[in-house]
Write a protein that holds these residues in place. Structure first.
Motif, PDB file in Angstrom:
ATOM      1  N   ASN A 248       0.536  -0.999  -0.239  1.00 32.84           N
ATOM      2  CA  ASN A 248       0.062   0.029  -0.202  1.00 32.84           C
ATOM      3  C   ASN A 248       0.785   1.098   0.260  1.00 32.84           C
ATOM      4  O   ASN A 248       0.326   2.025  -0.967  1.00 32.84           O
ATOM      5  CB  ASN A 248      -1.310  -0.197   1.396  1.00 32.84           C
ATOM      6  N   ASN A 249       1.673   1.430   1.095  1.00 34.73           N
ATOM      7  CA  ASN A 249       2.682   2.335   0.836  1.00 34.73           C
ATOM      8  C   ASN A 249       3.653   2.479   0.698  1.00 34.73           C
ATOM      9  O   ASN A 249       4.519   3.647  -0.023  1.00 34.73           O
ATOM     10  CB  ASN A 249       2.931   2.316   2.214  1.00 34.73           C
ATOM     11  N   HIS A 250       4.669   1.694  -0.317  1.00 40.80           N
ATOM     12  CA  HIS A 250       5.989   0.852  -0.482  1.00 40.80           C
ATOM     13  C   HIS A 250       6.348   0.533  -2.370  1.00 40.80           C
ATOM     14  O   HIS A 250       6.885   0.383  -2.228  1.00 40.80           O
ATOM     15  CB  HIS A 250       6.610   1.149   0.644  1.00 40.80           C
ATOM     16  N   ALA A 251       5.165   0.802  -3.096  1.00 41.34           N
ATOM     17  CA  ALA A 251       5.264  -0.089  -4.156  1.00 41.34           C
ATOM     18  C   ALA A 251       5.919  -1.434  -3.700  1.00 41.34           C
ATOM     19  O   ALA A 251       6.489  -2.335  -4.766  1.00 41.34           O
ATOM     20  CB  ALA A 251       5.958   0.392  -5.055  1.00 41.34           C
ATOM     21  N   GLY A 252       5.709  -2.191  -2.704  1.00 36.57           N
ATOM     22  CA  GLY A 252       5.997  -3.685  -2.395  1.00 36.57           C
ATOM     23  C   GLY A 252       7.193  -3.465  -1.796  1.00 36.57           C
ATOM     24  O   GLY A 252       8.099  -4.953  -1.526  1.00 36.57           O
ATOM     25  N   GLN A 253       8.162  -2.284  -1.868  1.00 36.65           N
ATOM     26  CA  GLN A 253       9.543  -2.464  -1.284  1.00 36.65           C
ATOM     27  C   GLN A 253       9.579  -2.117   0.254  1.00 36.65           C
ATOM     28  O   GLN A 253       8.951  -1.379   0.639  1.00 36.65           O
ATOM     29  CB  GLN A 253      10.800  -1.452  -2.273  1.00 36.65           C
ATOM     30  N   VAL A 254      10.979  -2.702   0.693  1.00 39.89           N
ATOM     31  CA  VAL A 254      11.227  -2.304   2.514  1.00 39.89           C
ATOM     32  C   VAL A 254      12.032  -0.863   1.738  1.00 39.89           C
ATOM     33  O   VAL A 254      13.355  -0.667   1.302  1.00 39.89           O
ATOM     34  CB  VAL A 254      12.226  -3.242   2.155  1.00 39.89           C
ATOM     35  N   PRO A 255      11.460  -0.393   3.319  1.00 36.50           N
ATOM     36  CA  PRO A 255      11.971   1.415   3.169  1.00 36.50           C
ATOM     37  C   PRO A 255      12.846   1.347   3.368  1.00 36.50           C
ATOM     38  O   PRO A 255      13.842   0.130   4.200  1.00 36.50           O
ATOM     39  CB  PRO A 255      10.753   1.923   3.711  1.00 36.50           C
ATOM     40  N   ASP A 256      13.731   2.039   3.246  1.00 37.97           N
ATOM     41  CA  ASP A 256      15.550   2.214   4.096  1.00 37.97           C
ATOM     42  C   ASP A 256      15.800   3.316   4.871  1.00 37.97           C
ATOM     43  O   ASP A 256      16.111   4.100   5.383  1.00 37.97           O
ATOM     44  CB  ASP A 256      16.468   2.485   2.378  1.00 37.97           C
ATOM     45  N   THR A 257      14.714   3.873   5.832  1.00 36.64           N
ATOM     46  CA  THR A 257      14.520   4.647   6.834  1.00 36.64           C
ATOM     47  C   THR A 257      14.216   4.449   8.036  1.00 36.64           C
ATOM     48  O   THR A 257      13.127   3.586   7.525  1.00 36.64           O
ATOM     49  CB  THR A 257      13.416   5.896   6.162  1.00 36.64           C
ATOM     50  N   ARG A 258      14.282   4.813   8.930  1.00 33.98           N
ATOM     51  CA  ARG A 258      14.492   3.917   9.989  1.00 33.98           C
ATOM     52  C   ARG A 258      12.305   4.965  10.562  1.00 33.98           C
ATOM     53  O   ARG A 258      11.598   3.673  10.888  1.00 33.98           O
ATOM     54  CB  ARG A 258      14.743   5.059  11.427  1.00 33.98           C
ATOM     55  N   GLU A 259      12.034   6.067  10.429  1.00 36.82           N
ATOM     56  CA  GLU A 259      10.298   6.394  10.432  1.00 36.82           C
ATOM     57  C   GLU A 259      10.199   5.494   9.184  1.00 36.82           C
ATOM     58  O   GLU A 259       8.516   5.177  10.010  1.00 36.82           O
ATOM     59  CB  GLU A 259       9.940   7.646   9.313  1.00 36.82           C
ATOM     60  N   ALA A 260       9.809   4.685   8.146  1.00 36.21           N
ATOM     61  CA  ALA A 260       9.122   4.175   7.739  1.00 36.21           C
ATOM     62  C   ALA A 260       8.890   2.855   8.104  1.00 36.21           C
ATOM     63  O   ALA A 260       7.918   1.862   8.289  1.00 36.21           O
ATOM     64  CB  ALA A 260       9.343   4.645   6.097  1.00 36.21           C
ATOM     65  N   LEU A 261      10.003   2.183   8.266  1.00 32.48           N
ATOM     66  CA  LEU A 261      10.318   0.738   8.655  1.00 32.48           C
ATOM     67  C   LEU A 261       9.780   0.790  10.281  1.00 32.48           C
ATOM     68  O   LEU A 261       8.502  -0.256  10.652  1.00 32.48           O
ATOM     69  CB  LEU A 261      12.298   0.610   9.081  1.00 32.48           C
ATOM     70  N   GLU A 262       9.964   1.797  11.106  1.00 31.23           N
ATOM     71  CA  GLU A 262       9.106   1.419  12.470  1.00 31.23           C
ATOM     72  C   GLU A 262       7.632   1.403  13.134  1.00 31.23           C
ATOM     73  O   GLU A 262       7.046   1.165  13.650  1.00 31.23           O
ATOM     74  CB  GLU A 262       9.357   2.603  13.368  1.00 31.23           C
ATOM     75  N   LYS A 263       7.065   2.259  11.161  1.00 31.35           N
ATOM     76  CA  LYS A 263       5.504   1.892  11.116  1.00 31.35           C
ATOM     77  C   LYS A 263       5.490   0.612  10.433  1.00 31.35           C
ATOM     78  O   LYS A 263       3.807   0.223  10.453  1.00 31.35           O
ATOM     79  CB  LYS A 263       5.337   3.347  10.174  1.00 31.35           C
ATOM     80  N   LEU A 264       6.002  -0.097  10.526  1.00 32.68           N
ATOM     81  CA  LEU A 264       5.695  -1.754  10.014  1.00 32.68           C
ATOM     82  C   LEU A 264       5.589  -2.327  11.337  1.00 32.68           C
ATOM     83  O   LEU A 264       5.895  -2.468  11.816  1.00 32.68           O
ATOM     84  CB  LEU A 264       6.305  -2.144   8.652  1.00 32.68           C
ATOM     85  N   ALA A 265       3.984  -3.191  11.246  1.00 34.30           N
ATOM     86  CA  ALA A 265       3.693  -4.114  11.871  1.00 34.30           C
ATOM     87  C   ALA A 265       4.765  -4.623  12.196  1.00 34.30           C
ATOM     88  O   ALA A 265       5.712  -5.129  11.161  1.00 34.30           O
ATOM     89  CB  ALA A 265       2.652  -4.766  11.565  1.00 34.30           C
ATOM     90  N   GLY A 266       5.197  -4.969  13.671  1.00 37.58           N
ATOM     91  CA  GLY A 266       5.954  -6.127  14.418  1.00 37.58           C
ATOM     92  C   GLY A 266       7.323  -5.181  13.887  1.00 37.58           C
ATOM     93  O   GLY A 266       8.587  -6.486  14.041  1.00 37.58           O
ATOM     94  N   VAL A 267       7.461  -4.514  13.592  1.00 34.79           N
ATOM     95  CA  VAL A 267       9.089  -3.450  12.963  1.00 34.79           C
ATOM     96  C   VAL A 267       9.061  -3.084  14.633  1.00 34.79           C
ATOM     97  O   VAL A 267       8.671  -1.246  14.624  1.00 34.79           O
ATOM     98  CB  VAL A 267       8.682  -3.070  12.177  1.00 34.79           C
ATOM     99  N   GLY A 268      10.268  -2.846  15.234  1.00 36.68           N
ATOM    100  CA  GLY A 268      10.421  -2.046  16.080  1.00 36.68           C
ATOM    101  C   GLY A 268      11.934  -1.044  16.629  1.00 36.68           C
ATOM    102  O   GLY A 268      12.231  -1.639  15.086  1.00 36.68           O
ATOM    103  N   ARG A 269      12.350   0.070  16.980  1.00 36.32           N
ATOM    104  CA  ARG A 269      14.601   0.041  16.820  1.00 36.32           C
ATOM    105  C   ARG A 269      14.870  -1.121  16.506  1.00 36.32           C
ATOM    106  O   ARG A 269      15.570  -0.217  15.410  1.00 36.32           O
ATOM    107  CB  ARG A 269      14.123   0.563  17.788  1.00 36.32           C
TER     108      ARG A 269
END
Length: 211
Positions: free
Chosen positions: A98-119
């Motif tokens: 929905n938010n990243h065209a199926g790609q893993v983002p390369d910023t902490r802010e975007a990653l930490e918004k993903l379910a199950g992903v903490g710091r």
């Protein structure tokens, strides 16, 4: 601990482990993300056994969503907390589409918004998949940093901040894996292998083990 001693510690660790990396098996940033989410409170060996069967069948967000939660669970049921991890993975796959065209983002802010992903998970992805100079503090790094005196802290964030400040610049990219591997195989929790440790004379641990 002074800067010269810290530098020597990392110089020795780097010489002993010239290409330190994660022991999780992966080929893409997405595979690494799934493996790291699964690895919480689980062993890398156990995760690798599960993903060895999962990834040939589904190693993209679309493919995992096609499996569905029940289908995904059949591959990860040997891993602790697989029910909640499965739900997180299904949600984060949808978020990636929905938010990243199926790609893993390369910023902490975007990653930490993903379910199950903490710091910690975000730091692992940023460092291992994208080569950023982040240091994820897990139980091994927290123990080693406090025990050796290299970056003592009362909690993981305090240790992370001190490592970011004190690790020599040339070793920041690999510091995460150097410390994890040292903690996993030498500076182990119950009885550290001090007699076989290449940095024993630099370590400030007062209760070193003897042969």
């Amino acid at each position: 601990m002074n800067a010269a001693k810290r530098l020597e510690i990392f110089e020795r660790l780097a010489e002993a482990m010239p290409e330190p990396t994660t022991e999780l098996n992966y080929n893409t940033p997405f595979e690494l993300l799934i493996a790291v989410v699964l690895s919480a409170q689980a062993t890398d060996v156990g995760v690798n056994k599960a993903t060895a069967k999962l990834f040939p069948v589904a190693n993209t967000p679309e493919a995992i969503l096609k499996l569905g939660l029940d289908g995904l669970k059949t591959y990860i049921k040997t891993i602790g907390l697989y029910n909640s991890k499965g739900k997180h993975i299904i949600t984060l796959c949808q978020q990636l589409l929905n938010n990243h065209a199926g790609q893993v983002p390369d910023t902490r802010e975007a990653l930490e918004k993903l379910a199950g992903v903490g710091r910690k998970t975000a730091n692992v992805i940023l460092n291992t998949a994208f080569g950023q100079h982040t240091i994820a503090v897990d139980t091994h790094i927290f123990r080693v940093s406090n025990r050796m005196g290299i970056a003592p802290g009362k909690n993981v964030l305090e240790v992370e901040r001190k490592l970011e400040k004190f690790v020599p610049k040339q070793h920041k990219k690999n510091a995460h894996h150097l410390l994890i591997l040292h903690g996993r195989y030498t500076c182990v929790a119950r009885k550290p292998k001090c007699p076989n440790c290449i940095i024993a004379n630099l370590c400030e641990f007062k209760d070193k083990t003897i042969i």
